[in-house]
Design a protein around this motif. Structure first.
Motif, PDB file in Angstrom:
ATOM      1  N   TYR A   1       0.835  -1.205   0.000  1.00 26.49           N
ATOM      2  CA  TYR A   1       0.000   0.000   0.000  1.00 26.49           C
ATOM      3  C   TYR A   1       0.870   1.255   0.000  1.00 26.49           C
ATOM      4  CZ  TYR A   1      -3.394   3.377   1.967  1.00 26.49           C
ATOM      5  OH  TYR A   1      -4.183   4.475   2.203  1.00 26.49           O
ATOM      6  N   ASP A   2       1.857   1.288   0.900  1.00 27.14           N
ATOM      7  CA  ASP A   2       2.736   2.455   0.990  1.00 27.14           C
ATOM      8  C   ASP A   2       3.574   2.616  -0.275  1.00 27.14           C
ATOM      9  OD1 ASP A   2       1.782   2.966   3.524  1.00 27.14           O
ATOM     10  OD2 ASP A   2       3.438   1.929   4.535  1.00 27.14           O
ATOM     11  N   ALA A   3       4.087   1.505  -0.801  1.00 25.72           N
ATOM     12  CA  ALA A   3       4.960   1.565  -1.973  1.00 25.72           C
ATOM     13  C   ALA A   3       4.218   2.074  -3.197  1.00 25.72           C
ATOM     14  CB  ALA A   3       5.547   0.182  -2.254  1.00 25.72           C
ATOM     15  N   VAL A   4       2.965   1.691  -3.355  1.00 24.82           N
ATOM     16  CA  VAL A   4       2.181   2.162  -4.496  1.00 24.82           C
ATOM     17  C   VAL A   4       2.030   3.683  -4.436  1.00 24.82           C
ATOM     18  CG1 VAL A   4      -0.110   2.176  -5.561  1.00 24.82           C
ATOM     19  CG2 VAL A   4       0.926   0.013  -4.865  1.00 24.82           C
ATOM     20  N   GLN A   5       1.658   4.187  -3.274  1.00 22.41           N
ATOM     21  CA  GLN A   5       1.433   5.634  -3.158  1.00 22.41           C
ATOM     22  C   GLN A   5       2.721   6.430  -3.344  1.00 22.41           C
ATOM     23  OE1 GLN A   5      -1.820   6.935  -0.386  1.00 22.41           O
ATOM     24  NE2 GLN A   5      -1.319   5.016   0.611  1.00 22.41           N
ATOM     25  N   VAL A   6       3.833   5.911  -2.850  1.00 22.22           N
ATOM     26  CA  VAL A   6       5.119   6.600  -3.011  1.00 22.22           C
ATOM     27  C   VAL A   6       5.564   6.587  -4.471  1.00 22.22           C
ATOM     28  CG1 VAL A   6       7.581   6.455  -2.476  1.00 22.22           C
ATOM     29  CG2 VAL A   6       5.900   6.206  -0.651  1.00 22.22           C
ATOM     30  N   SER A   7       5.235   5.524  -5.194  1.00 22.79           N
ATOM     31  CA  SER A   7       5.729   5.339  -6.560  1.00 22.79           C
ATOM     32  C   SER A   7       4.917   6.075  -7.613  1.00 22.79           C
ATOM     33  CB  SER A   7       5.744   3.847  -6.910  1.00 22.79           C
ATOM     34  OG  SER A   7       6.584   3.118  -6.045  1.00 22.79           O
ATOM     35  N   LEU A   8       3.678   6.444  -7.306  1.00 22.73           N
ATOM     36  CA  LEU A   8       2.815   7.045  -8.321  1.00 22.73           C
ATOM     37  C   LEU A   8       3.395   8.345  -8.866  1.00 22.73           C
ATOM     38  CD1 LEU A   8      -0.805   6.605  -6.899  1.00 22.73           C
ATOM     39  CD2 LEU A   8       0.239   5.397  -8.815  1.00 22.73           C
ATOM     40  N   GLN A   9       3.427   8.450 -10.183  1.00 18.78           N
ATOM     41  CA  GLN A   9       3.876   9.686 -10.808  1.00 18.78           C
ATOM     42  C   GLN A   9       2.820  10.773 -10.627  1.00 18.78           C
ATOM     43  OE1 GLN A   9       3.387   9.907 -15.258  1.00 18.78           O
ATOM     44  NE2 GLN A   9       3.216   7.678 -15.040  1.00 18.78           N
ATOM     45  N   PRO A  10       3.207  12.037 -10.712  1.00 20.95           N
ATOM     46  CA  PRO A  10       2.233  13.125 -10.615  1.00 20.95           C
ATOM     47  C   PRO A  10       1.150  12.968 -11.676  1.00 20.95           C
ATOM     48  CG  PRO A  10       4.470  13.978 -10.490  1.00 20.95           C
ATOM     49  CD  PRO A  10       4.591  12.535 -10.860  1.00 20.95           C
ATOM     50  N   GLY A  11      -0.076  13.251 -11.280  1.00 17.76           N
ATOM     51  CA  GLY A  11      -1.187  13.132 -12.207  1.00 17.76           C
ATOM     52  C   GLY A  11      -2.005  11.875 -12.046  1.00 17.76           C
ATOM     53  N   ILE A  12      -1.502  10.915 -11.220  1.00 15.10           N
ATOM     54  CA  ILE A  12      -2.260   9.703 -10.912  1.00 15.10           C
ATOM     55  C   ILE A  12      -2.604   9.726  -9.426  1.00 15.10           C
ATOM     56  CG2 ILE A  12      -2.331   7.191 -10.950  1.00 15.10           C
ATOM     57  CD1 ILE A  12      -0.174   7.198 -13.070  1.00 15.10           C
ATOM     58  N   ARG A  13      -3.881   9.606  -9.122  1.00 18.64           N
ATOM     59  CA  ARG A  13      -4.332   9.635  -7.720  1.00 18.64           C
ATOM     60  C   ARG A  13      -4.747   8.247  -7.273  1.00 18.64           C
ATOM     61  NH1 ARG A  13      -9.437  10.307  -5.664  1.00 18.64           N
ATOM     62  NH2 ARG A  13     -10.242  11.048  -7.686  1.00 18.64           N
ATOM     63  N   PHE A  14      -4.300   7.877  -6.076  1.00 20.11           N
ATOM     64  CA  PHE A  14      -4.654   6.590  -5.466  1.00 20.11           C
ATOM     65  C   PHE A  14      -5.932   6.760  -4.642  1.00 20.11           C
ATOM     66  CE2 PHE A  14      -4.651   3.604  -1.959  1.00 20.11           C
ATOM     67  CZ  PHE A  14      -4.268   2.398  -2.549  1.00 20.11           C
ATOM     68  N   ALA A  15      -6.922   5.900  -4.857  1.00 17.49           N
ATOM     69  CA  ALA A  15      -8.176   5.943  -4.096  1.00 17.49           C
ATOM     70  C   ALA A  15      -8.410   4.566  -3.465  1.00 17.49           C
ATOM     71  CB  ALA A  15      -9.343   6.320  -5.003  1.00 17.49           C
ATOM     72  N   PHE A  16      -8.284   4.501  -2.154  1.00 19.61           N
ATOM     73  CA  PHE A  16      -8.446   3.235  -1.430  1.00 19.61           C
ATOM     74  C   PHE A  16      -9.881   2.731  -1.526  1.00 19.61           C
ATOM     75  CE2 PHE A  16      -9.622   1.026   2.494  1.00 19.61           C
ATOM     76  CZ  PHE A  16      -8.699  -0.025   2.487  1.00 19.61           C
ATOM     77  N   GLY A  17     -10.015   1.431  -1.731  1.00 18.51           N
ATOM     78  CA  GLY A  17     -11.324   0.791  -1.748  1.00 18.51           C
ATOM     79  C   GLY A  17     -11.554   0.019  -0.460  1.00 18.51           C
ATOM     80  N   HIS A  18     -11.034  -1.193  -0.396  1.00 24.23           N
ATOM     81  CA  HIS A  18     -11.150  -1.971   0.836  1.00 24.23           C
ATOM     82  C   HIS A  18     -10.157  -3.130   0.830  1.00 24.23           C
ATOM     83  CE1 HIS A  18     -13.764  -4.511  -1.779  1.00 24.23           C
ATOM     84  NE2 HIS A  18     -13.278  -5.490  -1.034  1.00 24.23           N
ATOM     85  N   ILE A  19      -9.933  -3.678   2.007  1.00 25.41           N
ATOM     86  CA  ILE A  19      -9.183  -4.918   2.186  1.00 25.41           C
ATOM     87  C   ILE A  19     -10.093  -5.858   2.954  1.00 25.41           C
ATOM     88  CG2 ILE A  19      -7.163  -6.016   3.219  1.00 25.41           C
ATOM     89  CD1 ILE A  19      -5.687  -3.376   2.972  1.00 25.41           C
ATOM     90  N   GLY A  20     -10.298  -7.041   2.442  1.00 23.51           N
ATOM     91  CA  GLY A  20     -11.197  -7.959   3.129  1.00 23.51           C
ATOM     92  C   GLY A  20     -11.251  -9.317   2.470  1.00 23.51           C
ATOM     93  N   GLN A  21     -12.262 -10.071   2.850  1.00 24.93           N
ATOM     94  CA  GLN A  21     -12.451 -11.406   2.317  1.00 24.93           C
ATOM     95  C   GLN A  21     -12.811 -11.341   0.833  1.00 24.93           C
ATOM     96  OE1 GLN A  21     -11.949 -14.357   3.828  1.00 24.93           O
ATOM     97  NE2 GLN A  21     -12.453 -15.372   1.896  1.00 24.93           N
ATOM     98  N   ALA A  22     -12.136 -12.151   0.026  1.00 23.49           N
ATOM     99  CA  ALA A  22     -12.432 -12.190  -1.404  1.00 23.49           C
ATOM    100  C   ALA A  22     -13.775 -12.857  -1.645  1.00 23.49           C
ATOM    101  CB  ALA A  22     -11.333 -12.934  -2.147  1.00 23.49           C
ATOM    102  N   SER A  23     -14.435 -12.434  -2.716  1.00 21.32           N
ATOM    103  CA  SER A  23     -15.711 -13.025  -3.083  1.00 21.32           C
ATOM    104  C   SER A  23     -15.525 -14.478  -3.494  1.00 21.32           C
ATOM    105  CB  SER A  23     -16.330 -12.253  -4.251  1.00 21.32           C
ATOM    106  OG  SER A  23     -15.552 -12.416  -5.425  1.00 21.32           O
TER     107      SER A  23
END
Length: 254
Positions: free
Chosen positions: A146-168
């Motif tokens: 989670y942290d690595a994705v947000q640190v790595s994103l280039q300017p112009g791409i926004r991270f929007a958290f959904g959820h972490i949980g049991q898979a369908s």
């Protein structure tokens, strides 16, 4: 089985679908994919949209495949293979194999690094948004990912958290070993690793059968059976039991 769901919103930089079919109206896609190794990945992607847009999707080149992977400002390097599975007036289905990925970070490379290679990805692409579902056995390493994705994103791409949980239930079925017999999984992993699916092929069926100590006719049957299950399950709209492509290298395979 756990799932981590999030969006990548392309606000000030073109999204992969915008770069692929910029003049053809609305194109969307859904895909499943996984890791073969930390720098080697596969994906099956189904595009939907107008005919002219689908023509561009059907003719996608390796440059787009690599740029579609990167989330950093740095460009991805690597080797890629794409194969057209089916095309109609409304849909286009492609298979990708990408290896030796380097020079950048992507969702796939970061997941492989922090969560492990035994993961599966489901991606829904819209014009300016991608919804990622990363499926895994447990949540170990997810925080770092989670942290690595947000640190790595280039300017112009926004991270929007959904959820972490049991898979369908449907997504859990993607991991089921019973969906693809072990001998078919092993044959498919070996074939991908040794370049059987590259164009031109890096190994012949005869050479691969010798390496695996498996009769040519038996190996051919196993590969054709696995390929058929994989393509048909992905192509089936609303399929409840998508067959599992090999996610990791098998111990001792070649």
């Amino acid at each position: 089985m756990r799932e981590f769901v999030f969006d990548l919103v392309y606000e000030d930089t073109p999204a992969p679908l915008e770069r692929l079919a910029s003049e053809s109206g609305q194109i969307s896609s859904t895909s499943i994919g996984g890791c073969i190794d930390t720098d080697e990945f596969w994906r099956l992607e189904r595009f939907r949209g107008p005919v002219d847009g689908l023509e561009q999707c059907a003719g996608v080149e390796s440059d787009w495949l690599l740029t579609a992977e990167q989330i950093t400002a740095e460009s991805c390097t690597g080797e890629s293979h794409v194969e057209l599975l089916e095309q109609t007036n409304t849909e286009c289905e492609l298979y990708y194999h990408i290896k030796n990925v380097g020079g950048c970070e992507s969702i796939s490379t970061l997941a492989a690094e922090y969560v492990g290679t035994d993961v599966l990805f489901e991606v829904e692409r819209e014009t300016d948004r991608e919804t990622w579902t990363v499926m895994m056995d447990d949540e170990e390493g997810v925080g770092l990912f989670y942290d690595a994705v947000q640190v790595s994103l280039q300017p112009g791409i926004r991270f929007a958290f959904g959820h972490i949980g049991q898979a369908s239930g449907r997504r859990t079925a993607l991991f089921a070993q019973k969906n693809l017999p072990s001998e078919q999984r092993e044959a498919l992993v070996a074939a991908v690793k040794r370049g059987y699916y590259e164009r031109p092929r890096e190994i012949t069926l005869e050479e691969l059968s010798d390496e695996l100590d498996c009769p040519r006719s038996t190996l051919s049957y196993r590969l054709r059976s696995a390929e058929s299950k994989l393509a048909k399950s992905f192509a089936s709209e609303g399929a409840e039991e998508l067959q599992s492509f090999p996610l990791t290298r098998q111990e001792g395979s070649s």
